[in-house]
Enzyme design. Structure first.
Site, short mmCIF file in Angstrom:
data_model
loop_
_atom_site.label_atom_id
_atom_site.label_comp_id
_atom_site.label_asym_id
_atom_site.label_seq_id
_atom_site.Cartn_x
_atom_site.Cartn_y
_atom_site.Cartn_z
N LYS A 149 7.13 -0.51 6.96
CA LYS A 149 6.37 1.10 6.06
C LYS A 149 7.67 1.59 5.96
CE LYS A 149 3.11 3.82 8.04
NZ LYS A 149 2.70 3.37 9.48
N THR A 186 5.12 4.06 2.57
CA THR A 186 4.85 2.91 1.45
C THR A 186 4.89 1.86 2.18
OG1 THR A 186 5.01 4.28 -0.25
CG2 THR A 186 5.89 1.66 -1.02
N VAL A 187 3.98 1.04 2.46
CA VAL A 187 4.21 -0.51 3.22
C VAL A 187 4.70 -1.43 2.23
CG1 VAL A 187 3.42 -1.86 4.54
CG2 VAL A 187 2.53 0.56 4.59
N ARG A 230 -5.17 6.72 22.34
CA ARG A 230 -5.37 8.23 21.56
C ARG A 230 -5.97 8.77 20.69
NH1 ARG A 230 -1.89 12.96 25.02
NH2 ARG A 230 -0.36 12.28 23.10
N GLY A 267 0.34 5.52 0.96
CA GLY A 267 -0.24 6.86 1.26
C GLY A 267 0.76 8.08 1.26
N ALA A 268 0.45 9.02 1.43
CA ALA A 268 1.04 10.57 1.43
C ALA A 268 2.38 10.14 1.87
CB ALA A 268 -0.04 11.63 2.17
N GLY A 290 0.30 -1.52 -0.28
CA GLY A 290 -0.03 -0.12 0.23
C GLY A 290 0.86 1.36 0.22
#
Length: 264
Positions: free
Chosen positions: A26, A12-13, A123, A8-9, A6
């Protein structure tokens, strides 16, 4: 490294094999953080330090952290889970029935109980941060906003998390304890049973105002009394009177849940 899982911004994984173990790698681009490279590196290092020693069946394992100065990247080595975030699952199915919601919640409560017993608040409990494997194993992930604390001594007052899931005391910058995770868990449960997060019709600012006022998210229509009682308990406005995760685990909505075949 093997295949890409995958992108993302900021990261990358990939899948990979390290010491004969299949892992997720990651790769995080520090330059993608608006706060700067030093801030990004310190934040990721803090996250790793918080969770590196944790070992629980419902918490994603972290195995290592490596900094690549040449590429200004951090490589986080983590447990590889063949599954999807619950956000994707909810989008696919529309909403989750109460029996399976209770199943999911029981394992998230187990994970939170383990964290709290080790002096850690997550959280940022939300469907994006809970993975479900193909065998229905539940894993709590993403400890970027997690923090260590000493019960009744050094409570936190920083405003972190995701607006639609934040407890009022967190939004208002008050001193708070682990019960902030309980409120977020209630918001998480609302999204499972209804298919959308609390106050989904509001933008981020309007949602923050609602939460800051301590207004409980409306309960979904058609839910059982046991589910309604569970959610109402999570949304106790005074966090000092809010139940602990241990108390919630003993609630009828969770404790009466019949074990499924895939439980570990």
């Amino acid at each position: 490294m093997k295949g890409r899982l995958g992108k993302g911004a900021t990261a990358t994984v990939y899948s990979g094999i390290i010491e004969n173990r299949i892992v997720a790698i990651k790769q995080i681009k520090l330059s993608a953080y608006s706060q700067g490279i030093k801030y990004a590196q310190a934040t990721i290092q803090r996250e790793y330090q918080i969770v590196k020693e944790l070992c629980h069946p419902n918490i994603l394992r972290y195995y290592g952290l490596f900094f690549n100065k040449e590429n200004q990247q951090v490589n986080l080595i983590m447990e590889l889970v063949d599954g999807v975030p619950l956000t994707d699952f909810v989008i696919y199915v529309g909403h989750v029935n109460e029996e399976f919601t209770a199943y999911i919640l029981r394992f998230v409560l187990d994970a939170l109980g383990f964290l709290h017993s080790h002096g850690i608040m997550h959280r940022d409990i939300k469907p994006d941060n809970v993975l479900m494997s193909m065998s229905a194993t539940i894993k709590l992930i993403d400890f970027g906003t997690a923090t260590k604390y000493t019960p009744n001594i050094n409570r936190r007052n920083s405003t972190v998390g995701t607006p639609w899931y934040c407890a009022p005391e967190v939004i208002n910058g008050e001193a708070y304890d682990t019960e902030c995770d309980v409120w977020s868990l209630g918001c998480f449960a609302v999204e499972l049973v209804s298919g959308k997060p609390p106050f989904d019709e509001l933008n981020e600012i309007a949602c923050l105002y609602k939460m800051a006022e301590g207004q409980s998210p409306p309960l979904p229509d058609g839910i059982s009394p046991a589910c309604a009682s569970f959610l109402s308990s999570c949304f106790t406005s005074d966090w000092k009177k809010r139940p602990t995760v241990k108390e919630l685990s003993a609630s009828p909505f969770i404790s009466s849940q019949i074990p499924l075949e895939n439980e570990h």
